[in-house]
Design a protein around this motif. Sequence first.
Motif, short mmCIF file in Angstrom:
data_model
loop_
_atom_site.label_atom_id
_atom_site.label_comp_id
_atom_site.label_asym_id
_atom_site.label_seq_id
_atom_site.Cartn_x
_atom_site.Cartn_y
_atom_site.Cartn_z
N GLN B 117 56.02 3.83 35.24
CA GLN B 117 55.40 5.21 35.50
C GLN B 117 56.57 6.00 35.56
N THR B 118 57.80 5.60 35.79
CA THR B 118 59.01 6.34 35.62
C THR B 118 59.50 6.41 34.24
N GLN B 119 59.42 5.58 33.28
CA GLN B 119 59.75 5.70 32.00
C GLN B 119 58.57 6.68 31.33
N VAL B 120 57.39 6.83 31.50
CA VAL B 120 56.44 7.56 31.08
C VAL B 120 56.67 9.04 31.38
N ALA B 121 57.07 9.23 32.83
CA ALA B 121 57.10 10.50 33.16
C ALA B 121 58.39 11.06 32.42
N LEU B 122 59.38 10.28 32.47
CA LEU B 122 60.93 10.79 31.71
C LEU B 122 60.62 11.26 30.23
N ILE B 123 60.01 10.30 29.55
CA ILE B 123 59.84 10.36 28.19
C ILE B 123 59.00 11.64 27.88
N THR B 124 57.96 12.15 28.46
CA THR B 124 57.03 13.21 28.38
C THR B 124 57.54 14.25 29.21
N GLY B 125 58.38 14.35 30.12
CA GLY B 125 59.00 15.24 30.53
C GLY B 125 58.31 15.81 31.63
N MET B 126 57.41 14.82 32.41
CA MET B 126 56.41 15.30 33.28
C MET B 126 56.88 14.73 34.73
N GLU B 127 56.23 15.07 35.91
CA GLU B 127 56.65 14.61 36.88
C GLU B 127 56.46 13.23 37.53
N VAL B 128 55.08 12.88 37.22
CA VAL B 128 54.48 11.66 37.45
C VAL B 128 53.61 11.08 36.32
N THR B 138 41.08 7.04 25.10
CA THR B 138 40.34 7.04 26.19
C THR B 138 41.22 8.02 27.52
N SER B 139 42.62 7.76 27.18
CA SER B 139 43.49 8.51 28.05
C SER B 139 43.21 10.20 27.91
N CYS B 140 42.95 10.41 26.72
CA CYS B 140 42.70 11.79 26.39
C CYS B 140 41.39 12.21 27.04
N ALA B 141 40.52 11.58 27.12
CA ALA B 141 39.14 11.74 27.63
C ALA B 141 39.29 12.05 29.28
N GLU B 142 40.13 11.16 29.67
CA GLU B 142 40.34 11.04 31.15
C GLU B 142 41.04 12.28 31.75
N ALA B 143 42.08 12.81 30.66
CA ALA B 143 42.78 13.99 30.91
C ALA B 143 41.51 15.16 30.88
N GLY B 253 55.81 22.99 28.78
CA GLY B 253 54.87 23.34 29.73
C GLY B 253 53.46 22.73 29.80
N ALA B 254 53.35 21.66 28.98
CA ALA B 254 52.15 20.82 29.42
C ALA B 254 51.85 20.47 30.76
N ASP B 255 50.59 20.59 31.26
CA ASP B 255 50.14 20.15 32.58
C ASP B 255 49.71 18.84 32.59
N ILE B 256 49.14 18.20 31.65
CA ILE B 256 48.90 16.75 31.61
C ILE B 256 49.14 16.47 30.19
N VAL B 257 49.96 15.23 30.00
CA VAL B 257 50.04 14.52 28.63
C VAL B 257 49.29 13.15 28.66
N ALA B 258 48.53 13.03 27.57
CA ALA B 258 47.53 11.95 27.42
C ALA B 258 48.40 11.21 26.16
N LEU B 278 49.43 8.40 30.86
CA LEU B 278 48.65 9.61 31.46
C LEU B 278 49.73 10.15 32.38
N ALA B 279 50.34 11.35 31.95
CA ALA B 279 51.47 11.95 32.95
C ALA B 279 50.82 13.38 33.31
N THR B 280 51.44 13.77 34.36
CA THR B 280 51.08 15.00 34.87
C THR B 280 52.18 15.59 35.83
N ARG B 281 51.53 16.66 36.55
CA ARG B 281 52.41 17.39 37.68
C ARG B 281 52.05 16.44 38.96
N GLN B 282 53.17 16.58 39.81
CA GLN B 282 53.06 15.80 41.18
C GLN B 282 51.73 16.28 41.85
N LYS B 283 51.43 17.88 41.83
CA LYS B 283 50.41 18.53 42.56
C LYS B 283 49.11 18.03 42.09
#
Lengths: 449, 449, 497, 497
Positions: B117-128, B138-143, B253-258, B278-283
């Motif tokens: 989870q940490t690696q994915v957050a780091l490479i995508t530049g997202m929080e979580v 399927t990740s795209c659809a879930e996003a 500025g992405a809100d969700i990365v799939a 699947l990465a996104t903002r903490q909130k």
Amino acid sequence: MRYMPHTATERKEMLARVGVKSIDDLFADIPEEARLTDLLDLPLHESEMVVEKNFRTLAAKNLSPYSTPCFLGAGAYQHHVPSVADHIIQRSEFLTAYTPYQPEISQGTLQALFEFQTQVALITGMEVANASMYDGATSCAEAVLMACRVTRRKKAVISGNLHPHYRDVTRTTLQFTEFETIDLPTAAAGIENFDDHINSDIACVVVQNPDFFGRIQDLTALADKCHEAGVLLVVVVNEVVSLGAIKSPGEMGADIVAGEGQSIGVPLSYGGPYVGLLATRQKFVRQMPGRLCGQTVDQDGKRGFVLTLSTREQHIRREKATSNICTNAGLCSLAFTIHMSLLGEAGFTKLASLNHSQAVTLAEKLEAIDGVSLLNDTFFNEFTLRLPANAAEIVEKLATKGVLGGVPVSRLIPKEPDMANLLLVAATETCSTADMDDFVVALKEVLGC
Amino acid sequence: MRYMPHTATERKEMLARVGVKSIDDLFADIPEEARLTDLLDLPLHESEMVVEKNFRTLAAKNLSPYSTPCFLGAGAYQHHVPSVADHIIQRSEFLTAYTPYQPEISQGTLQALFEFQTQVALITGMEVANASMYDGATSCAEAVLMACRVTRRKKAVISGNLHPHYRDVTRTTLQFTEFETIDLPTAAAGIENFDDHINSDIACVVVQNPDFFGRIQDLTALADKCHEAGVLLVVVVNEVVSLGAIKSPGEMGADIVAGEGQSIGVPLSYGGPYVGLLATRQKFVRQMPGRLCGQTVDQDGKRGFVLTLSTREQHIRREKATSNICTNAGLCSLAFTIHMSLLGEAGFTKLASLNHSQAVTLAEKLEAIDGVSLLNDTFFNEFTLRLPANAAEIVEKLATKGVLGGVPVSRLIPKEPDMANLLLVAATETCSTADMDDFVVALKEVLGC
Amino acid sequence: LETPLIFEQGVPGRIGVDMADPKPVKSRLGGLERKESVGLPDLSEPQVLRHFVRLSRQNYAIDAGFYPLGSCTMKHNPRINEKVARLAGLGDLHPMQPTSTVQGALELIDDLAHWLKTITGMPAVTMSPAAGAHGELCGVMAIRAAHEANGEVRTRILVPESAHGTNPATAALCGYKVEAVPARADGRMDLDAFAEKLGPDVAGVMLTNPNTCGLFETDVKRIADLVHEIGGYFYCDGANLNAILGRVRPGDLGVDAMHINLHKTFSTPHGGGGPGAGPVVFSEGLAAFAPVPYVIQGENGFELVEQVEGDAAQSFGRMKGFHGQMGMFIRALAYMQSHGADGLRQIAEDAVLNANYIRVSLDDKLHSSFAGICMHEALFDDSTLKGTGVTTLDLAKAMIDEGFHPMTMYFPLVVHGAMLIEPTESESRQTLDQFIGAMRYLLDKATAGETDYFLSAPHFSPRRRLDETGAARNPVLRWIPDESADANEKTSVSAAS
Amino acid sequence: LETPLIFEQGVPGRIGVDMADPKPVKSRLGGLERKESVGLPDLSEPQVLRHFVRLSRQNYAIDAGFYPLGSCTMKHNPRINEKVARLAGLGDLHPMQPTSTVQGALELIDDLAHWLKTITGMPAVTMSPAAGAHGELCGVMAIRAAHEANGEVRTRILVPESAHGTNPATAALCGYKVEAVPARADGRMDLDAFAEKLGPDVAGVMLTNPNTCGLFETDVKRIADLVHEIGGYFYCDGANLNAILGRVRPGDLGVDAMHINLHKTFSTPHGGGGPGAGPVVFSEGLAAFAPVPYVIQGENGFELVEQVEGDAAQSFGRMKGFHGQMGMFIRALAYMQSHGADGLRQIAEDAVLNANYIRVSLDDKLHSSFAGICMHEALFDDSTLKGTGVTTLDLAKAMIDEGFHPMTMYFPLVVHGAMLIEPTESESRQTLDQFIGAMRYLLDKATAGETDYFLSAPHFSPRRRLDETGAARNPVLRWIPDESADANEKTSVSAAS
């Protein structure tokens, strides 16, 4: 470089802690004129990807017996090794452990060795076995040395039908010792008579069963004759699967059994590493070479295992040791133990029957070819054919047709005209009927019939 | 049969203990007319040896991209996976464990997920990030579903240059929900303009970077526009190695990365299993689908990890769950984590540079061929060629020459004449210069120039 | 849950390997069918798998932690080496295939030989020996064969006191009388004592360099010269080659024969005790006496010389079935290619740096046996423990509880209560610091008088201290069926009934 | 030694993967180079290997012991399946290769499809779904597509109370209102209640059979008939197919769609949570609505239908990138071939026998939730523990100390404090006896009032009970660099300096 963790900064800091200025200071004890200043004349480091490609390229230059009909034996046999065996020996805890000198944290290796020793004793019909030797040939040589120590005699009689590599290794090993070998001539056509060679000067008689040509013999009478003269009978087994079908050396009266365990659990791997077996009577155990694992208890009273009787060994006895051996075939013996555990009584005996039935089926097909005859009446999974032409040349021609059609005896016993047309052929559970038929067709073509 | 331990005797004794006469009594609840009396019309059980042969035979009917120049991409990329990754995922403790529902004896899996989870957050530049999805599509659809829940809006705008499988899966997934997709037309030739589609009805805009054709875009302005209208920007990444070279979705500025994580650690395996990111903002985390691993302490105060926020999930929330997903891509995510750990900062960014330099080198060679031009100016390790003839036919001809020369766009976007001559070509660290040259020669031959 | 022996888990009728039923045929066994049962237990595949997985979990291993066994070179074992050793076309070749069908295999052997010769600066190499001790035997046999070819009978061989036990054992197997040469106060062989023992009846010297005290024999060239002067040969035990890779070539030091432990220096896995591989490099003077087989380049590609005849007529014979430890050759060559000339040199540098780092980080708490820089391993004696009631053994067992494999103990014999620590180059500074921290913690504890803690260590290992004396006094070397009946009973007692 | 996070072990400048230096080229990144650092730690290969080996040793696994998680089917995972999945030419195929170059792969998929159809007695199968829940989604989408193709709008779907949570979640994703059907006292779905809820707006029923109480739904054919009468479809959750292999075919029970968990019934490894694979078999009525892609036999061999058009025009769409979980197909087919028709039937028989053996061996100590024979899993409630202060959870945690993975707890919801025990067919009677013995021992201990022992369990696991509430209240879902500085400091404190 991926295997070395230090960074340049760390190296600098560590050198400072050591109190030297540069790495060269650590090598100051090397005579100056011998110090290398340039890199060795070898390629620079490669990525894992390139290394893998290099080996794939080499592999592609070989003909894999897995992908082609293969009837090779002569001391190494193609068998199916269950995937579980190879999986387990790759587990970090087995693969990357050292000799179990700290038994508290090595019970995995030790218990497996104890199980190996027991399995080897059971299949050979002997009382005890050691924790493995380098291979069958070196095990044979060590068995002879051991017999000399046990009997305090200096001569070993070596059957002419012992695998030539085993003969050579034994002779080589003994050549500078106080012991000597009496090498009987090859007797491809018949049963050897050892009577003239058994007397009170002789430490042991070494005989292989089935012999190099595949012939099976009852050694009981020979054992009796040996024992009457205080001579030990050393029996060599080079296809260990045969023990599931044939009366065991122990039952025939063997004093020491030296064997090659490759058939159980160990890949062919172009001849090594394999696993030497060495089994004997309990009373000879203190003259045995190699490692031994013994059962004991820990301080809480729990059963545990340790390396034992190390007073025999070189690290204690130094020049008075039973042998200079200080390693065994650890992982190969583990693979053997796993494969044998999977087989169990039912599987081991069935595997032996299946091998025999495969070989008989193939022998019948080959015997039916004009000009081809069988040298030996009895055999297990390997037999010798007498061909109407030079066996080595025929084998080369078969190879061009994609058939690995046996081992010419002349490769192992060269320069003997009697042997030129003899071909060793093995059939195990891995040959299909189609493989056998391919062989028959190819051989007929090559023989022009 | 080797996998089942019971003997006939044991079965009999166990039936007696259960208190029934025969095994059939245990199946008495099955309606009599449906009970099978005969065996199914399928082959009987086979030995491991035969099973292995069967699969070798099947494998021999395929052309392995490992043994031939391969330039295929379109959402799955050939990379060198370090042997350590495959070794570790085969360790019993990872391979044969279940979902870590008992954290006390599952810290291995859990800590690895936390690291993932940490690696994915780091490479995508997202929080979580979550603990992985089935795959990128399927990740795209879930996003998109997630964006709809977060915004409480019902429409998702889908870029025409999103990988067609991702588009299809998203449309399929949403088709029976209260949400809908607005699918923009493919825009092979240029940059899409989303302005007309961004308004307060829209939950999200979904855009891929690099896009399906390989083009790289700066999404910062689009993100701003989205945010002004309360729209979330979903960024899809289908070659995750690109994140080592290109400004991260988070920074744009992405809100969700799939994403599709296959490139790191996961073998091509003809399309699956892969690992969805699947990465996104903490909130937004409580609207996230899939498993999440969180840090906590045990009763001795030691750091430990648990599956958490399971109140989002189907086994608690049932029909109100954020998703029906109850599995992740466990082993694939582990392989990803290991490979990424081996790469580290230095390796990940270098791998990305190397991929880019390979692709640029190849593009230059291919561009130089008469009649061949590059569709897109910008690209990472994959680009689109415009050929002077039908790309699908050319690919078939290249295959007969042993070159896997790219993916015809028409295979994914059929029946559009504009696309017929377009060819997607990827080059990674696995292509050698010789591979590239083979490709150039073969393509010239096929094009007759 | 304890792990019973495999023999205590069988139930007749189970099977762990499926296979085709044998076709009924007319037996050719000559009436010698085995009628006794073998006595093997029957288990299913999952039982066997679980048994050995559980056993494995009672082992310590490099992959699980630091394993600083001096003289054993417990370095990282790369997995790519395991992978390439199993490639179809390499791992599955039969040793008696026609050489025309194994050209890639022979090329591989030839290539490895080239690396080994280049690294050592020696003109010849034999690949036969199966292990280090086997390599020693090979080397000393070549020496004896050379003397004999020269019509000379020599009877003595000189070996330093600090040598591995295999050295004297090997010399004895070659019919030589072993004479020990004492060490100087600086831990090197006493050159004067050595020179004194030399004579026309001396076949050669067996010297480990760097030696087993972790020190480079500074007089090595003089030693070589002296032994050559009396017509003897210089055998170098290559166990510690790791320390000097790319920094010096044994060939430049006057070495005539040296074995190379592929399982140490070149990282083929130790595997709980083997298999190893011990190729031996030779000087021009000894090359002709090398054992068969060997690979040559012929007209039609690579060929194998398998018999003592023709070109190989001076060969002293054959040491092993077939052609050596091919599986280990593959791994070693993959390791060498991965490092290259630059990496090999870095190995030596980092191995020596790590050992010295440990040396200086412990030498205020432990007594370094010899002053100054060490090579790839740091040697301490037990003087710090004097009077504490804690022995080297006790300290080692306490290290187990700290999560480390103990160092080598009581070797070399020239140092009292020796502790020989070899970190290798693949360990990080962080790991070294943890180890150093644990050693210091325990040494403080020992000197503070917490003797009982050490006497009862280890506390958290799969087994506590084992009765080794009892094991040797009454050797139980195999499972005996009668005992199993009891064990089975015990199992069923613990279960419901 | 504790295992820090990988992020706490890096030192900039290390490398764990060697690769060629990129050739200098003119960048085509369009000025969008990443300038932020990623934040990944740099480690060497041996460090990474050791890290994950150590992590693994904190896991329980089937290979290490009995894992009787009800409804999860934790059976033996054969290693041959792993081996064949990695063969060159299978494991390394690119999904977009021309189909002419992957005929073996397509044959494999077609062959697996044949096995699945034959086992279930159904005429069609789709291989797309990536997991069981994904298969459910596929099945219910096909149902909805079929109704829509028929011009019908149906709004409700019926699901028994005892269903897996995925069933209602899936139905909701397909836009259906989920209605729960209660269970009868015998643990089966209440047929009368079911019939009452049926109506023309019911799209279908989702029934698990054998159900999650481990019981065969004796009214299954009546249920099928009833749902068919109102024009609805019968979705069967195939999670428990293991229990009925070769004894009954779902197709003969009136099932219209059923997913098959390859990772349960056909032993593709669970892998700590995936990947799975969930092919769905369909009746004639639903087959046309299956998702793309699928394999057909064409003139030039096998072909792939990848688009919704032509023959596939009624397809409801696409569920996944590429062609499904090929890696899992290989393993599942190897498993099926290894068992054959005879072995598949034996699986069901032994799985059911083992469950019943556990049931009768514990039912004097624990309360069986439902009377009589069970299928592949035995269900108990917590009435025995009433008044002891020990909960199902506490008992489960105490089982960890006995060396077992706990059973499934608190599922199905229809039973108070449920314990669902699924032994599977690959466990020996000896293992079952050990498990039964441990359960009886603990139940005696609990009823004897040793409550504290249970409340503090487990005692000997890598971690003791974890604060799950705290984790959910303040979710920490990733490592944060600041914390690592502290951790590094801690490490160096414990080491020497």
